[in-house]
Design an enzyme around this catalytic site. Structure first.
Site, PDB file in Angstrom:
ATOM      1  N   ALA A 251       0.802  -1.239   0.000  1.00 10.96           N
ATOM      2  CA  ALA A 251       0.000   0.000   0.000  1.00 10.96           C
ATOM      3  C   ALA A 251       0.832   1.285   0.000  1.00 10.96           C
ATOM      4  O   ALA A 251       0.268   2.376   0.159  1.00 10.96           O
ATOM      5  CB  ALA A 251      -1.010   0.036   1.153  1.00 10.96           C
ATOM      6  N   ALA A 252       2.139   1.183  -0.225  1.00 11.83           N
ATOM      7  CA  ALA A 252       2.944   2.414  -0.325  1.00 11.83           C
ATOM      8  C   ALA A 252       2.491   3.226  -1.546  1.00 11.83           C
ATOM      9  O   ALA A 252       2.319   4.446  -1.469  1.00 11.83           O
ATOM     10  CB  ALA A 252       4.424   2.079  -0.419  1.00 11.83           C
ATOM     11  N   GLY A 253       2.293   2.535  -2.662  1.00 12.73           N
ATOM     12  CA  GLY A 253       1.829   3.221  -3.875  1.00 12.73           C
ATOM     13  C   GLY A 253       0.445   3.832  -3.654  1.00 12.73           C
ATOM     14  O   GLY A 253       0.165   4.947  -4.097  1.00 12.73           O
ATOM     15  N   ASP A 254      -0.410   3.103  -2.958  1.00 15.45           N
ATOM     16  CA  ASP A 254      -1.769   3.616  -2.687  1.00 15.45           C
ATOM     17  C   ASP A 254      -1.701   4.857  -1.802  1.00 15.45           C
ATOM     18  O   ASP A 254      -2.469   5.807  -1.979  1.00 15.45           O
ATOM     19  CB  ASP A 254      -2.617   2.543  -1.979  1.00 15.45           C
TER      20      ASP A 254
END
Ligand code: RIB
Length: 306
Positions: A251-254
């Site tokens: 979820a870093a990209g999210d």
């Protein structure tokens, strides 16, 4: 209260194991832990935008099962408007099987379940929600036709339209590009969409330029520890990543996409919005899980580079 960021996308229950290393095909390895965590790229981006200061509404579908209730309640607890989250009876909620290794790398298998039921009619039924927003955000864990509908309507309404092309399994329809203000792929998605192999900053730039030639307004390639690369028809700019101790990149990209959307909706300049989103994403990497790892606005504002 009218949402200024609207996210159309997936909600998943993440079934997460931690292992020393990822298993090879045909191999069995022991896991060290198992947790169920609220996730889904759409829901993660909605939660990120909300925790980072935006008023957010979500368009999506959950199944008529216990996970569906939990996923909706989780979004509500994060003050995400769920009026446009539909429960699909006799259908399972989306799940993601996630394995995280000791180096914080992950593999993810998504079973879409009810996410596959988010239809263009759902988008049309909640047109008033889209109309009130400043920023519309999509990913690719719901049907392509539905994503196409959001992009086209967003362009018609003159909204800021953001597409995070994840996960990518096929080229995007050519006519989509002209409807996208910000295309935010990671390196493998940039490679898949542009057919330019991405293994360096320089090749990420070539891939992003190709995506701009295809019609995307601006492209931001997220490159993990290498930072983020912004490319438009007039400008190329590299943003170095804040240095942090990585625990789990899920979820870093999210978090980047949600943070960037919230920052734009708050009126931040583009470059500042990218730096803000980078800090949010970096903080998320220091914590385990998808939604549990997403920081609050005060965490980002109080961040000091080590
Ligand atoms: O981007 C991370 C997300 O991908 C996880 O939360 C999982 O649900 C999958 O959608």
């Amino acid at each position: 209260m009218q949402a200024n960021v609207v996210v159309a996308g997936s909600l998943n229950m993440d079934l997460v194991t931690r292992t020393e290393r990822l298993p090879r095909p045909g191999e069995t390895v022991f896991g060290q832990s198992f947790t169920t965590v609220h996730g889904g790229k759409g829901a993660n981006q909605a939660v990120a935008a909300s925790r980072l200061g935006a008023r957010v509404a979500m368009l999506g579908c959950v199944g008529g099962d216990a996970y569906g209730v939990q996923l909706r309640d989780g979004l509500l607890a994060d003050r995400v408007d769920c009026v446009a989250v539909r429960t699909v009876p006799d259908c399972a909620s989306g799940v993601a099987l996630i394995t995280v290794d000791a180096c914080s790398q992950n593999t993810i298998v998504v079973v879409p379940g009810a996410n596959g039921c988010l239809a263009a009619e759902d988008i049309r039924a909640f047109d008033h929600v889209l109309q009130g927003a400043q920023v519309l955000v999509c990913q690719l864990e719901v049907p392509m036709e539905t994503v196409g509908c959001v992009l086209a309507r967003g362009r018609e309404l003159g909204k800021v339209v953001i597409l995070n092309p994840a996960p990518v399994s096929a080229p995007l329809p050519g006519h989509w590009y002209g409807a996208i203000d910000y295309l935010i792929p990671n390196e493998s998605e940039a490679w898949a969409l542009s057919s330019v192999p991405v293994d360096s900053l320089e090749s990420a730039g070539r891939a992003a330029r190709r995506l701009v030639e295809l019609g995307a307004g601006k492209v931001i390639v997220t490159l993990g520890a290498l930072g983020a690369l912004f490319v438009s028809a007039h400008r190329v700019m590299h943003f170095t990543a804040p240095k942090v101790e990585a625990v789990d990149a899920t979820a870093a990209g999210d978090t980047f996409v949600g943070g960037f959307s919230a920052a734009l909706a708050a009126g931040m300049e583009e470059d500042d919005a990218i730096r803000f989103a980078q800090v949010a994403a970096a903080l998320s990497v220091t914590r385990a899980g998808a939604q549990p790892s997403i920081p609050l606005l005060r965490d980002v504002q109080g961040f000091k580079a080590p």
